[in-house]
Design a protein around this motif. Sequence first.
Motif, PDB file in Angstrom:
ATOM      1  N   PRO A 141      42.725  36.804  48.119  1.00 25.58           N
ATOM      2  CA  PRO A 141      41.713  36.517  49.145  1.00 25.58           C
ATOM      3  C   PRO A 141      40.350  37.045  48.739  1.00 25.58           C
ATOM      4  CG  PRO A 141      43.068  38.390  49.796  1.00 25.58           C
ATOM      5  CD  PRO A 141      43.630  37.898  48.488  1.00 25.58           C
ATOM      6  N   SER A 142      39.297  36.336  49.150  1.00 29.75           N
ATOM      7  CA  SER A 142      37.944  36.818  48.895  1.00 29.75           C
ATOM      8  C   SER A 142      37.652  38.015  49.788  1.00 29.75           C
ATOM      9  CB  SER A 142      36.925  35.707  49.149  1.00 29.75           C
ATOM     10  OG  SER A 142      36.983  35.275  50.502  1.00 29.75           O
ATOM     11  N   ALA A 143      36.609  38.771  49.436  1.00 27.96           N
ATOM     12  CA  ALA A 143      36.289  39.999  50.171  1.00 27.96           C
ATOM     13  C   ALA A 143      35.975  39.724  51.635  1.00 27.96           C
ATOM     14  CB  ALA A 143      35.118  40.716  49.508  1.00 27.96           C
ATOM     15  N   ASP A 144      35.338  38.567  51.921  1.00 26.89           N
ATOM     16  CA  ASP A 144      34.972  38.258  53.297  1.00 26.89           C
ATOM     17  C   ASP A 144      36.051  37.476  54.030  1.00 26.89           C
ATOM     18  OD1 ASP A 144      34.786  35.818  52.082  1.00 26.89           O
ATOM     19  OD2 ASP A 144      32.685  35.452  52.599  1.00 26.89           O
ATOM     20  N   GLY A 145      37.152  37.172  53.335  1.00 25.87           N
ATOM     21  CA  GLY A 145      38.250  36.458  53.962  1.00 25.87           C
ATOM     22  C   GLY A 145      38.034  34.975  54.128  1.00 25.87           C
ATOM     23  N   ALA A 146      36.917  34.454  53.609  1.00 22.27           N
ATOM     24  CA  ALA A 146      36.607  33.037  53.807  1.00 22.27           C
ATOM     25  C   ALA A 146      37.465  32.136  52.924  1.00 22.27           C
ATOM     26  CB  ALA A 146      35.128  32.780  53.533  1.00 22.27           C
ATOM     27  N   GLU A 147      37.952  32.655  51.789  1.00 19.36           N
ATOM     28  CA  GLU A 147      38.741  31.842  50.883  1.00 19.36           C
ATOM     29  C   GLU A 147      39.975  32.617  50.437  1.00 19.36           C
ATOM     30  OE1 GLU A 147      36.442  30.500  47.618  1.00 19.36           O
ATOM     31  OE2 GLU A 147      35.020  29.357  48.829  1.00 19.36           O
ATOM     32  N   VAL A 148      41.041  31.874  50.223  1.00 21.13           N
ATOM     33  CA  VAL A 148      42.266  32.449  49.686  1.00 21.13           C
ATOM     34  C   VAL A 148      42.698  31.588  48.511  1.00 21.13           C
ATOM     35  CG1 VAL A 148      44.678  33.013  50.110  1.00 21.13           C
ATOM     36  CG2 VAL A 148      42.979  33.395  51.901  1.00 21.13           C
ATOM     37  N   THR A 149      42.853  32.196  47.355  1.00 19.97           N
ATOM     38  CA  THR A 149      43.275  31.474  46.168  1.00 19.97           C
ATOM     39  C   THR A 149      44.719  31.830  45.855  1.00 19.97           C
ATOM     40  OG1 THR A 149      41.027  31.531  45.266  1.00 19.97           O
ATOM     41  CG2 THR A 149      42.811  31.036  43.727  1.00 19.97           C
ATOM     42  N   SER A 150      45.538  30.811  45.771  1.00 17.86           N
ATOM     43  CA  SER A 150      46.929  30.985  45.361  1.00 17.86           C
ATOM     44  C   SER A 150      47.233  29.878  44.366  1.00 17.86           C
ATOM     45  CB  SER A 150      47.870  30.908  46.565  1.00 17.86           C
ATOM     46  OG  SER A 150      49.207  31.126  46.163  1.00 17.86           O
ATOM     47  N   PRO A 151      47.026  30.132  43.073  1.00 16.50           N
ATOM     48  CA  PRO A 151      47.022  29.048  42.090  1.00 16.50           C
ATOM     49  C   PRO A 151      48.378  28.492  41.722  1.00 16.50           C
ATOM     50  CG  PRO A 151      46.669  31.155  41.005  1.00 16.50           C
ATOM     51  CD  PRO A 151      46.674  31.425  42.479  1.00 16.50           C
ATOM     52  N   VAL A 152      49.437  28.972  42.317  1.00 16.29           N
ATOM     53  CA  VAL A 152      50.759  28.467  41.964  1.00 16.29           C
ATOM     54  C   VAL A 152      51.387  27.762  43.155  1.00 16.29           C
ATOM     55  CG1 VAL A 152      51.140  30.244  40.236  1.00 16.29           C
ATOM     56  CG2 VAL A 152      51.892  30.654  42.575  1.00 16.29           C
ATOM     57  N   SER A 153      52.292  26.848  42.861  1.00 20.00           N
ATOM     58  CA  SER A 153      53.028  26.156  43.917  1.00 20.00           C
ATOM     59  C   SER A 153      54.045  27.108  44.538  1.00 20.00           C
ATOM     60  CB  SER A 153      53.737  24.935  43.340  1.00 20.00           C
ATOM     61  OG  SER A 153      54.730  25.341  42.405  1.00 20.00           O
ATOM     62  N   ILE A 154      54.665  26.664  45.628  1.00 21.53           N
ATOM     63  CA  ILE A 154      55.637  27.519  46.317  1.00 21.53           C
ATOM     64  C   ILE A 154      56.804  27.857  45.406  1.00 21.53           C
ATOM     65  CG2 ILE A 154      57.239  27.647  48.256  1.00 21.53           C
ATOM     66  CD1 ILE A 154      55.344  25.838  49.818  1.00 21.53           C
ATOM     67  N   MET A 155      57.374  26.837  44.756  1.00 18.51           N
ATOM     68  CA  MET A 155      58.518  27.082  43.890  1.00 18.51           C
ATOM     69  C   MET A 155      58.138  27.992  42.725  1.00 18.51           C
ATOM     70  SD  MET A 155      61.740  26.465  43.783  1.00 18.51           S
ATOM     71  CE  MET A 155      62.138  24.942  44.627  1.00 18.51           C
ATOM     72  N   GLU A 156      56.947  27.816  42.188  1.00 16.89           N
ATOM     73  CA  GLU A 156      56.511  28.667  41.085  1.00 16.89           C
ATOM     74  C   GLU A 156      56.299  30.102  41.547  1.00 16.89           C
ATOM     75  OE1 GLU A 156      53.277  28.529  37.419  1.00 16.89           O
ATOM     76  OE2 GLU A 156      53.252  27.000  38.989  1.00 16.89           O
ATOM     77  N   TRP A 157      55.880  30.277  42.806  1.00 14.29           N
ATOM     78  CA  TRP A 157      55.737  31.641  43.332  1.00 14.29           C
ATOM     79  C   TRP A 157      57.100  32.334  43.332  1.00 14.29           C
ATOM     80  CZ3 TRP A 157      57.747  34.654  47.180  1.00 14.29           C
ATOM     81  CH2 TRP A 157      57.104  35.883  47.396  1.00 14.29           C
ATOM     82  N   PHE A 158      58.116  31.634  43.769  1.00 16.25           N
ATOM     83  CA  PHE A 158      59.447  32.234  43.739  1.00 16.25           C
ATOM     84  C   PHE A 158      59.865  32.563  42.310  1.00 16.25           C
ATOM     85  CE2 PHE A 158      59.921  30.526  48.064  1.00 16.25           C
ATOM     86  CZ  PHE A 158      60.610  31.562  48.670  1.00 16.25           C
ATOM     87  N   MET A 159      59.582  31.680  41.364  1.00 16.98           N
ATOM     88  CA  MET A 159      59.959  31.902  39.978  1.00 16.98           C
ATOM     89  C   MET A 159      59.282  33.125  39.385  1.00 16.98           C
ATOM     90  SD  MET A 159      59.816  27.993  38.557  1.00 16.98           S
ATOM     91  CE  MET A 159      60.005  28.509  36.845  1.00 16.98           C
ATOM     92  N   ASN A 160      57.997  33.306  39.675  1.00 15.26           N
ATOM     93  CA  ASN A 160      57.190  34.287  38.965  1.00 15.26           C
ATOM     94  C   ASN A 160      56.871  35.562  39.736  1.00 15.26           C
ATOM     95  OD1 ASN A 160      57.055  32.593  36.738  1.00 15.26           O
ATOM     96  ND2 ASN A 160      55.154  31.641  37.395  1.00 15.26           N
ATOM     97  N   PHE A 161      56.954  35.529  41.058  1.00 15.81           N
ATOM     98  CA  PHE A 161      56.490  36.673  41.847  1.00 15.81           C
ATOM     99  C   PHE A 161      57.524  37.254  42.802  1.00 15.81           C
ATOM    100  CE2 PHE A 161      52.538  34.354  40.829  1.00 15.81           C
ATOM    101  CZ  PHE A 161      51.829  35.377  40.216  1.00 15.81           C
ATOM    102  N   TYR A 162      58.509  36.463  43.174  1.00 15.20           N
ATOM    103  CA  TYR A 162      59.433  36.925  44.215  1.00 15.20           C
ATOM    104  C   TYR A 162      60.126  38.228  43.841  1.00 15.20           C
ATOM    105  CZ  TYR A 162      63.302  37.014  47.527  1.00 15.20           C
ATOM    106  OH  TYR A 162      64.200  37.388  48.497  1.00 15.20           O
ATOM    107  N   SER A 163      60.624  38.311  42.608  1.00 20.37           N
ATOM    108  CA  SER A 163      61.396  39.498  42.232  1.00 20.37           C
ATOM    109  C   SER A 163      60.531  40.751  42.192  1.00 20.37           C
ATOM    110  CB  SER A 163      62.054  39.284  40.871  1.00 20.37           C
ATOM    111  OG  SER A 163      61.076  39.131  39.862  1.00 20.37           O
ATOM    112  N   ALA A 164      59.205  40.598  42.004  1.00 16.24           N
ATOM    113  CA  ALA A 164      58.320  41.766  41.979  1.00 16.24           C
ATOM    114  C   ALA A 164      58.343  42.507  43.304  1.00 16.24           C
ATOM    115  CB  ALA A 164      56.892  41.341  41.639  1.00 16.24           C
ATOM    116  N   CYS A 165      58.612  41.794  44.388  1.00 16.15           N
ATOM    117  CA  CYS A 165      58.597  42.416  45.713  1.00 16.15           C
ATOM    118  C   CYS A 165      59.750  43.384  45.912  1.00 16.15           C
ATOM    119  CB  CYS A 165      58.643  41.342  46.802  1.00 16.15           C
ATOM    120  SG  CYS A 165      57.360  40.088  46.678  1.00 16.15           S
ATOM    121  N   LYS A 166      60.782  43.296  45.057  1.00 18.81           N
ATOM    122  CA  LYS A 166      61.939  44.162  45.229  1.00 18.81           C
ATOM    123  C   LYS A 166      61.597  45.632  45.074  1.00 18.81           C
ATOM    124  CE  LYS A 166      65.413  40.815  43.645  1.00 18.81           C
ATOM    125  NZ  LYS A 166      66.449  40.538  42.614  1.00 18.81           N
ATOM    126  N   THR A 167      60.584  45.929  44.296  1.00 25.77           N
ATOM    127  CA  THR A 167      60.217  47.322  44.040  1.00 25.77           C
ATOM    128  C   THR A 167      59.123  47.830  44.964  1.00 25.77           C
ATOM    129  OG1 THR A 167      58.592  46.661  42.360  1.00 25.77           O
ATOM    130  CG2 THR A 167      60.861  47.047  41.623  1.00 25.77           C
TER     131      THR A 167
END
Length: 508
Positions: A360-386
Amino acid sequence: MPSAFHSLRLPLKRGRKSKNRRSLSHPKLYKSKNHLAAGGGGGDPSFHLKSSASASARTSGCLVQPLGNLLLSASPRANLRDASLGTLRQLPDDLLLDVLGLLPARDLAALSAASKALYVVASHDPLWRPLVLDELGGRFDFAGTWRATYITAVSGGRASLPPRVPDIRGFYSDYLFQSWLCANMEMRHEWLARDNIERRRGLSVEQFIANFEEPNIPVLLEGCLDTWPALQKWTAEYLLDVSAGKEFAVGPVSMTLDRYFQYADKVQEERPLYLFDAKFAEKVPEMGRDYEVPEYFREDLFSVLGEERPDYRWVIIGPAGSGSSFHVDPNSTSAWNAIIRGAKKWVMFPPEVVPPGVHPSADGAEVTSPVSIMEWFMNFYSACKTWEKRPIECVCRAGEVVFVPNGWWHLVINLEDSIAITQNYVSRRNLLNVLDFLKKPNASELVSGTKDRVNLHDKFRAAIEAAHPGMINQVELEAQQKAAARKKRASFWDSAVDANTGGFKFSF
């Protein structure tokens, strides 16, 4: 009429292209036609492909393989990509596709005849989606791929058979392959197994407010949709009948429901189009009468604005794999989401925890999430375990409701062809949050769902004072009293350590 939405009872099946460079998980190789090993995500690296994936393993007849396979090929230095792209081979695949995305369809088709590698790249189906939507709007008959849809449309429907394509092998690209993988892989069991949301049935309104709305905690509510006519009536036949001739908002276009069902039944892409319409009840009054707001959410103070209130309710229809990437609901409102058909996987983070891969931008006006939903699960989901603060997750099914407190980040993906109703609302518990949000200096950029973003705060405050005199002052007083009580409450360290001894004093 599509068979999938005809029954609306499907097993788990089917998995937008960002101009931002994707975070690769570097898939390695096929184990079999329905099982693939890939890096990223941690743990067991295998992914299971959908039963229809082998038929789509070719991009317009061209086999695209991950770069890891090049190491195992008979000619490990022979990547068709580099051999026949010419000087364009210096561009990374994401940038190359961005360049080709600037071309009109005629030039894109002509380019595909220049070399085998350009045929592969120019046939990449996400390139053809904006061409269809820009030129045809929602008036298209989906032909299984966006490229075939465009060709069929411009040929006046004469292109009943797919065009003959060359036999091309030896093209290796992580970027193109991962786009195909995200569209064709099943959700992994470990992504669905965690269900740590509190589930409650038979709550009183007072219990809901005290235990969930006041402390701003998500909850899944069971049994509160049992009287909805929609649960029994909303078959495909019924919806097609009552909405005949009406168009609904689907991504950047408007479509009739029969065209959307036809698309949703055939599509298999990384980011399927999502029907998300805020005016459904005005367009089709029968749909508005087929549900009622659950008793927990009936205090909706934005209603004092009448027709000037921001958009607040939507019908949501989408195939398996469609959904919403991480976002916070508009205008600091809370929300409820009720499923009529299908099932959805939810992942939610509290307001102070920005999900991994989200910027998210500092003022909250924009949120960038450059990956698709399925790709988020592939690349980021397991990081939340810790993480100390792990997300709240659940699978919500037909007849159930998820309460999304204001400020919470949430991601939602349909596990089956699904239909849902969602509403955003303002109660006394989040009234001050909404008023503070609406008067931010950059409110014109932050406020959504209304034509008058600048004056919404003043209009809303005046309407509240007129309809509920003294409410705002009372809510402010209660908030001050609660804050004072929290300040007086001694922390553990304050209780255990005598600050007058000169030692360090801690507070949390």
